[in-house]
Design an enzyme around this catalytic site. Structure first.
Site, mmCIF file in Angstrom:
data_model
loop_
_atom_site.group_PDB
_atom_site.id
_atom_site.type_symbol
_atom_site.label_atom_id
_atom_site.label_comp_id
_atom_site.label_asym_id
_atom_site.label_seq_id
_atom_site.Cartn_x
_atom_site.Cartn_y
_atom_site.Cartn_z
ATOM 1 N N SER A 102 0.807 -1.217 0.000
ATOM 2 C CA SER A 102 0.000 0.000 0.000
ATOM 3 C C SER A 102 0.844 1.272 0.000
ATOM 4 O O SER A 102 1.583 1.522 -0.941
ATOM 5 C CB SER A 102 -0.965 -0.046 1.195
ATOM 6 O OG SER A 102 -1.924 0.970 1.119
ATOM 7 N N ASP A 241 -2.666 6.431 -3.486
ATOM 8 C CA ASP A 241 -1.515 5.819 -2.832
ATOM 9 C C ASP A 241 -0.984 4.688 -3.704
ATOM 10 O O ASP A 241 -1.480 4.454 -4.808
ATOM 11 C CB ASP A 241 -1.868 5.343 -1.417
ATOM 12 C CG ASP A 241 -2.827 4.163 -1.400
ATOM 13 O OD1 ASP A 241 -3.546 3.975 -2.403
ATOM 14 O OD2 ASP A 241 -2.870 3.434 -0.397
ATOM 15 N N ASP A 243 -1.145 1.486 -3.933
ATOM 16 C CA ASP A 243 -1.977 0.413 -4.496
ATOM 17 C C ASP A 243 -3.359 0.897 -4.917
ATOM 18 O O ASP A 243 -4.209 0.098 -5.295
ATOM 19 C CB ASP A 243 -2.085 -0.763 -3.525
ATOM 20 C CG ASP A 243 -2.975 -0.478 -2.325
ATOM 21 O OD1 ASP A 243 -3.046 0.694 -1.911
ATOM 22 O OD2 ASP A 243 -3.579 -1.422 -1.782
ATOM 23 N N ASP A 245 -5.969 2.215 -3.334
ATOM 24 C CA ASP A 245 -7.217 2.043 -2.578
ATOM 25 C C ASP A 245 -7.555 3.252 -1.720
ATOM 26 O O ASP A 245 -8.546 3.244 -0.996
ATOM 27 C CB ASP A 245 -7.188 0.763 -1.731
ATOM 28 C CG ASP A 245 -6.187 0.799 -0.591
ATOM 29 O OD1 ASP A 245 -5.384 1.755 -0.513
ATOM 30 O OD2 ASP A 245 -6.192 -0.143 0.234
#
Length: 444
Positions: A102, A241, A243, A245
């Site tokens: 992440s 960010d 990833d 999400d």
């Protein structure tokens, strides 16, 4: 629920090269997951990743483990986490695997799973996988081994899905949008979504090299985005960010618009269009200004523990569709099964277009309360929050803040720290109250 040995609240995560983020553990994890999942339908698992250099190593190890258990792997390459949730459903795969840490630096990585319907694996399935991780590996007969394939049009499929959530009669024509993809998984998705909807797009953070993910860019560091938005005269800035999400936004003046404000804008628009379906779930860290603004609209609001997993649990429990965190995890359950930065940003852009209002104007409806956060280190094993003296000071502060502010005291789960948070309409009062509590914690 049994105590977890390997899985945390968001899969397995750590520093690359250190247990459990090693190729041998990833191999074993792929095998164990494969053994549990191979008892069902298609015997195919989707594997996606962000742009970290270690993703190559980990996806190869996972694929070998899955193959040994008789499952085939379908690689989609660098893709946002919510895209894997969506694609797992549409490909009717047994599961989806995301290789990502992440918003963390490149030297960290993680592995998490989605079920066949794009949701977190049920606890009993994770527990069954954990139990197998301590067993010796075996291999299916050669004729039953899994294969590997690459899905070349995954990005296009997800781009079309995202565009399909934007109102059919609306367009972003005439908007200048700066898109910061954190040199992460949205780098080839988000700019194209915005362009294909008609916007003029300026890209930053879209040149990943395996090492620069989240480095001075993206949702956790928006300074570069703020600068480009102001200098280019853009209407809005979007920061995802690593990833994809979570989302942070910047208005045309360079002001940050955080997850609480984004959540309110989406909730108010859903209320206006009759699509809210209940209330809104925030977290213990959601600003009181959000709660007050929602109350003015008679929108029910409840707080979950910090973490998008807990927000999702509350949404399901209540049968609601909208929730999120001030960090920018926004879950719109009638659009996707998990937090989705691109979908959330399109919801806000649709509201801007529908009312011909700037992001600054929309966000102004949520007057965020000043928030003071102080971390206090403590020595010894005893938790200062259990002290009668600290409880007495906290109770006195709560009494003084009644109706105009709140406090949150938490012990860190990873360090000997007490986290003191005070928020209040009066910033000076918030500061003095926080300092009062900190002194009590230090003295006990």
């Amino acid at each position: 629920m049994a105590e977890r040995k390997y899985f945390g609240t968001d899969g397995v995560r750590g520093k690359v090269g250190q247990f459990p983020i090693t190729p041998d553990f990833a191999l074993k994890l792929g095998w164990a997951a494969g053994k549990i999942l191979a008892t069902q339908g298609t015997k195919q698992v989707l594997i996606g990743k962000d742009t970290r250099i270690s993703g190559y190593m980990l996806e190869s190890a996972l694929e070998a483990g899955l193959a040994a258990a008789g499952l085939s792997a379908a690689f989609v390459g660098p893709m946002p986490t919510p895209a894997i949730a969506y694609l797992t459903r549409t490909f009717r795969a047994e599961a989806g695997i995301v290789i990502s840490a992440s918003h963390n630096p490149y030297y960290d990585n993680g592995i998490k799973f989605f079920s066949s319907v794009g949701e977190k694996l049920p606890d009993e399935v994770e527990e069954a996988i954990e139990a197998l991780l301590d067993q010796p590996m075996d291999c299916v007969e050669s004729a039953q081994l899994g294969k590997a394939m690459r899905i070349n049009d995954a990005a296009g499929r997800y781009i079309e899905f995202c565009k399909g959530t934007f109102p059919a009669n609306a367009s972003l024509k005439g908007y200048k949008i700066v898109v910061d993809c954190a040199n992460g998984a949205t780098y080839h998705i988000a700019p194209n979504v915005m362009r294909e909807l008609g916007a003029e797009v300026i890209e930053i953070g879209t040149k990943p090299d395996g090492l620069n993910i989240n480095e001075k860019c993206g949702a956790t560091d928006i300074k570069a985005l703020q600068k480009v938005v102001v200098e280019s005269g853009a209407d809005v800035g979007l920061a995802y960010d690593g990833d994809g999400d979570r989302i942070m936004m910047v208005d045309h003046l360079g002001n940050k618009v955080d997850g609480d404000q984004i959540l309110f804008i989406i909730a108010r628009e859903a209320l206006r269009s009759g699509k809210l379906h209940g209330g809104v779930v925030g977290t213990l860290m959601s600003n009181m200004g959000l709660e007050v603004a929602l109350k003015h609209l008679a929108i029910p609001f409840t707080r979950a523990n910090v973490g998008d997993r807990y927000v999702l649990e509350q949404l399901k429990e209540k049968g609601w569709k909208l929730g999120g965190e001030n960090s920018g995890h926004i879950i719109v359950l009638d659009k996707n099964t998990t937090g989705d930065g691109i979908i959330a940003s399109l919801e806000v852009l649709a509201a801007m277009e529908a009312h011909k209002m700037s992001l600054n104007d929309l966000a102004r409806a949520v007057p965020l309360f000043p928030q003071v956060l102080i971390n206090v280190r403590f020595e010894g094993g005893k938790n200062p929050l259990e002290s009668d003296a600290v409880k007495a000071v906290a109770a006195d502060v709560e009494k003084r803040l009644a109706g105009k502010g709140r406090i949150l005291l938490r012990k860190s789960g990873t360090e000997p720290l007490i986290r003191v948070m005070v928020e209040c309409e009066d910033g000076a009062l918030a500061q003095s109250c926080a300092e009062e509590i900190v002194e009590a914690v230090k003295s006990n």
